[in-house]
Structure formats: structure tokens, C-alpha cells
Design an enzyme around this catalytic site. Structure first.
Site, short mmCIF file in Angstrom:
data_model
loop_
_atom_site.label_atom_id
_atom_site.label_comp_id
_atom_site.label_asym_id
_atom_site.label_seq_id
_atom_site.Cartn_x
_atom_site.Cartn_y
_atom_site.Cartn_z
CE LYS A 19 -3.02 0.42 4.04
NZ LYS A 19 -1.87 2.00 4.06
NE ARG A 48 6.02 6.81 0.97
CZ ARG A 48 5.42 6.34 1.40
NH1 ARG A 48 3.97 5.67 1.62
NH2 ARG A 48 5.13 6.76 2.82
NE ARG A 77 -6.30 8.15 10.92
CZ ARG A 77 -5.33 7.41 10.17
NH1 ARG A 77 -6.10 6.98 8.97
NH2 ARG A 77 -3.96 6.94 10.54
CB SER A 95 5.20 9.35 11.36
OG SER A 95 4.18 10.04 10.80
CG ASP A 142 0.54 -0.17 9.29
OD1 ASP A 142 0.13 0.77 10.63
OD2 ASP A 142 0.68 0.41 8.03
CE LYS A 157 -0.27 3.82 12.65
NZ LYS A 157 -0.05 4.48 12.09
NE ARG A 175 -5.37 -0.34 12.40
CZ ARG A 175 -4.84 0.11 11.65
NH1 ARG A 175 -3.24 -0.02 11.80
NH2 ARG A 175 -5.63 0.41 10.33
NE ARG A 179 -2.91 -2.35 8.30
CZ ARG A 179 -2.24 -2.63 7.06
NH1 ARG A 179 -2.32 -3.65 6.71
NH2 ARG A 179 -2.11 -1.57 6.47
C1 S3P Z 1 2.41 4.80 6.22
C2 S3P Z 1 2.87 4.73 7.27
C3 S3P Z 1 2.36 4.30 8.36
C4 S3P Z 1 1.55 3.90 8.30
C5 S3P Z 1 0.51 3.42 7.15
C6 S3P Z 1 1.21 3.87 5.92
C7 S3P Z 1 2.97 5.03 4.98
O1 S3P Z 1 1.82 5.65 9.46
O2 S3P Z 1 1.08 3.00 9.28
O3 S3P Z 1 -1.18 3.03 6.93
O4 S3P Z 1 2.44 4.88 4.13
O5 S3P Z 1 3.91 6.36 5.49
P1 S3P Z 1 2.42 6.23 10.27
O6 S3P Z 1 3.74 7.47 9.47
O7 S3P Z 1 1.33 7.34 10.96
O8 S3P Z 1 3.09 6.05 11.45
#
Ligand code: S3P
Length: 449
Positions: free
Chosen positions: A39, A44, A141, A186, A336, A363, A367, A409
């Protein structure tokens, strides 16, 4: 009864119940399977393709709802996408700085990655106005984690609750470079700032307290951005303005989706599954390390490099699991996968403690609360901690009626728990799985047959 019974039933136009009834005699899970594309990498590839010059080709794109949200947002800003499929998606990019002002609100759906990463690009497009929103979950969020650093760069962003909740309004402007010390590890925060830095003259740096997934760094470099990475200090610098050129991207299978089958095969006695073509980027393999600590039997086979990302086939055999402690720097590398790790811990001997994971509370659902409540309904012994869970393993589970809280999830983790429970489990709002795993139920039926 001598086989798993797995059925899906439409409740209304929007909602589905997944019912799982395990056999009364023990049956194992067998087979070779593939999971959908990663994902994070899919988002990206679509975004960088959209803002590059020339064509980008994407093989193995995740066809879940989240990447569809990304494609639809960038389409309404001028990028062109061929029909989304896993074989080959062509993106005709519009070139950096050329996102058009959309005629309507940009809707990121359920996808935090779409909204947070896109904000960095929107904020740095001068003289254009953008309005962005999402579904009920996304609108609750926290967005201040990206709004604040962008404002330090000079961005003009407004939203509810002190500019911290979507819908957000963005007036694009020329930004100035900053060095941002992020209080959280993050990848969404890091990537948002790096994307804002693409068009910003000078060095934009992000330092994080622990290393989060580095797909943005890898892909930005591959598309031609000038980037400096300091692994010692967990810092990344982008030197702008950059020029990006379309590339060929091959998206590996998502280790976060593979995690459901790793735990399923680990906990259902006598099982052996091979999960092919999984991305094993070291910033994502915390799940393999955590399961190894718990005594899981997972071998990486046929390890190779595909389009700048390490890939392997994972062979998983069932084994007796034991408890462990999961905390500290490993957390961002398995964030995740914590819902499914909680399922593994329920079937492990001893008390598993998960700490330093307060991020789980913001999230797609909270969770920590949702997993503790739902698994406890089945007879598990989980105590919520403010930043994690304490899980006393070894109590057998009994099926009952559960809810995904529309979190993909959670829906899939509960389905795996149900495989090793006594009696029937019904998971309400199981359609949420299609956010990241459109054919989850078909694969579940396949390995259980
Ligand atoms: C992601 C970063 C993570 C992850 C999300 C996808 C990404 O989140 O939990 O499912 O693609 O950059 P955080 O950056 O908030 O930790």
C-alpha cells in the site's frame, strides 16, 4: 463438520458480515499464495508518477480503495492514469509544480497516507486553492502533525479544531526550507515534509526519533530527486528544487497483508503456507523479528532485489508460540501489524507486553481499544495500556459476534483469530478489508479449503 465454513453476506448496500466456522476436527492451512501490492509503495508510485515529467509504469499496484483515492485526487489535478489494474498502470505526469487547482474538494476517503502526503505538495503550489477531506474516520485523525511543520515552512492551511482536523483548506505558496525534528517516528510526516521540500529552494531536513519506513526516500531518489540520508541520526534532507522523471516501478507484495497469513499459519496446527513475492524492506520487517521472538517458524526464500526494494518468499509453518515484549524502536517497523500480533499473542504461552505504541490510538480506529474489546469478547485476556496492551496468552477463544469498526486491519485480524476459535464468529462490517486487501476473503477461502 470437517471443513472451515467461510461465508460473506451483504447486510445492506454498504455493509457485509463475514462468518467463519472452524471444523470440529483440526484442519491445517496449506498452499502457495500471493498478497496484493504494498500500500505504501502504491501510493508513492501514483503520486510521484503524477508529478513527474513523462510516463511512469507501475506493475503490481494495490487495487484497494486507498490507492484509488490517491489516483482520483491527482486525476482531478491534471495527472492521467490508465485503468487501474495489477498488470500495468501508466501514469502521464504533469511535471513538478504543475498540479492544477481542482474544481472540487479532494476526497482522500479512508486514507491517511493520501491526505498527509498530498498536503506537502498542495501547500507548495503557489497561487492555487485546495480543499481536502476524507471519510468519518479520516476526519477524526490528527492532521496537526503535518500542518505544524508545513506552517513552519510558511504554508497557509486552515481546518477545524485549530487547523488540526480535515476538512482542510490550503492556499499554496512558495515555502522556505526548515530542519524539522519530528516528535514521532512517522513516514507520513517525513514524506509530507520531503514532498513539500521538492519545490522549495534549499535543504529541507526531517529528523525522526526512530527510523520509519523509507519508501519515499528510495522512490524519490529513483525518480531523480537529490536526497541525503543520515542513518545515524535518522535524518533525511531533500535539496530543492528537484526535477522528477517518470520511472518503472514494480510493487512487491505487502508485508502488512502477508502478516495475516503468517499468523494464521503459525497458530493453526499442522499448517504450511508459502507467501510469495513479499517486500522485506528492513524498515518494515519488525513483524518477522517479533514473530521470530515468539518462536514462529518463518523462512525467507529466494531473496532478491526488485526495482530498488528487497523481496522474498516467506515459508511459514505452524509452531508453539511464546510471549515476548514488543517496544521501543521496533514499533514504527511493525506499527500496522500490531493488531495481528495481538492475535498471535492470544495463542502464545505467557504474557506478551506491547508498549510505546500510542500511535495505534489514532489509526483508522483506536486499535488498542478495539482489538482488546473484540478479542476479549472471544474470551481473550487483554488489558489496555495507555500505549499498548498486556496480553495473557493461552486461553482458548470462542466465536461470537464482532465488529471491524470499519478498520481494515481489525476486520482481517479478527478473521484470523476466528480460524482457531471454537464455534461460529461473525464479523460485522468486514467489507473494510478492501481498503488494503480487496481479495482477502477469497484467499481465506482458498487456504482453508
Ligand atoms: C504509512 C505510514 C504509517 C502506516 C500507514 C502507512 C505510509 O503511518 O501506519 O499505514 O505509507 O507512509 P504513520 O506515518 O502515521 O506511522
Amino acid at each position: 463438520m470437517s471443513a472451515f465454513v467461510i461465508t460473506i453476506e451483504n447486510k445492506d448496500n454498504f455493509s457485509q458480515n463475514l462468518t467463519i466456522l472452524p471444523p470440529t476436527i483440526q484442519l491445517s492451512l496449506k498452499g502457495r499464495i500471493r498478497v496484493p501490492g504494498d500500500k505504501s509503495i502504491s501510493h508513492r508510485a501514483l503520486m510521484l508518477g503524477a508529478i513527474s515529467t513523462g510516463e511512469t509504469h507501475i506493475e503490481g499496484l494495490l487495487l484497494g480503495e486507498d490507492p484509488r483515492s490517491t489516483a482520483s485526487c491527482f486525476q482531478s489535478m491534471g495527472a492521467e492514469f490508465s485503468e487501474l489494474n495489477t498488470e500495468l498502470v501508466r501514469v502521464r505526469g504533469i511535471g513538478l509544480g504543475n498540479l492544477q487547482e481542482p474544481a472540487n474538494v479532494l476526497d482522500a476517503g479512508n486514507s491517511g497516507t493520501t491526505l498527509r502526503l498530498m498536503l506537502g505538495l498542495l501547500a507548495s503550489h503557489p497561487e492555487r486553492f485546495f480543499a481536502v477531506t476524507g471519510d468519518n474516520s479520516l476526519r477524526s485523525r490528527p492532521m496537526s502533525r503535518v500542518v505544524k511543520p508545513l506552517q513552519q515552512m510558511g504554508a497557509e492551511i486552515w481546518g477545524r479544531k485549530g487547523n488540526s482536523l480535515a476538512p482542510l483548506a490550503v492556499h499554496g505558496t512558495k515555502l522556505k526550507p526548515i530542519h524539522y525534528n519530528s516528535p514521532i517516528a512517522s513516514a507520513q510526516v517525513k514524506s509530507c515534509i520531503l514532498l513539500a521540500g521538492l519545490m522549495t529552494e534549499g535543504k529541507t531536513t526531517v529528523t525522526e526519533p526512530a527510523l520509519s519506513r523509507d519508501h519515499s526516500e528510495r522512490m524519490l531518489k529513483a525518480f531523480g530527486a537529490e536526497l541525503e540520508v543520515d542513518p545515524e541520526t535518522h535524518s533525511v534532507t531533500i535539496i530543492g528544487p528537484s526535477k522528477l522523471h517518470g520511472q518503472s516501478v514494480v510493487v512487491p507484495g505487502d508485508i502488512s497483508s502477508a502478516a495475516f497469513w503468517m499468523v494464521a499459519a503459525a497458530i493453526v496446527p499442522g499448517s504450511e503456507l508459502v507467501i510469495e513475492n513479499i517486500g522485506v524492506n528492513p524498515t518494515r520487517t519488525g513483524i518477522l523479528e517479533a514473530l521470530a521472538m515468539m518462536g514462529a517458524d518463518i523462512q525467507q526464500e529466494n531473496k532478491r532485489e526488485v526495482a530498488g526494494e528487497p523481496v522474498a518468499d516467506l515459508r511459514v509453518r505452524s509452531s508453539r508460540l511464546k510471549s515476548c515484549e514488543i517496544s521501543g524502536d521496533i514499533i514504527p517497523r511493525l506499527i500496522d501489524e500490531i493488531p495481528i500480533l495481538a492475535v498471535a499473542a492470544v495463542f502464545a504461552e505467557g504474557t506478551t507486553v506491547i508498549k510505546d505504541a500510542e500511535e495505534l490510538r489514532v489509526k483508522e480506529s483506536d486499535r488498542i481499544t478495539v482489538m482488546a474489546q473484540q478479542l476479549n469478547k472471544m474470551g481473550a485476556q487483554i488489558t489496555e495500556l495507555h500505549d499498548g496492551m498486556e496480553i495473557i496468552g493461552g486461553t482458548p477463544l470462542t466465536g461470537t459476534e464482532l465488529d471491524s469498526f470499519t478498520d481494515h486491519r481489525i476486520a482481517m485480524s479478527l478473521a484470523v483469530a476466528a480460524l482457531n476459535a471454537k464455534d461460529k464468529t461473525i464479523i460485522r462490517r468486514a467489507e473494510a478489508a478492501s481498503i488494503s486487501y480487496p481479495n482477502f476473503i477469497a484467499t481465506l477461502q482458498k487456504i482453508c479449503s
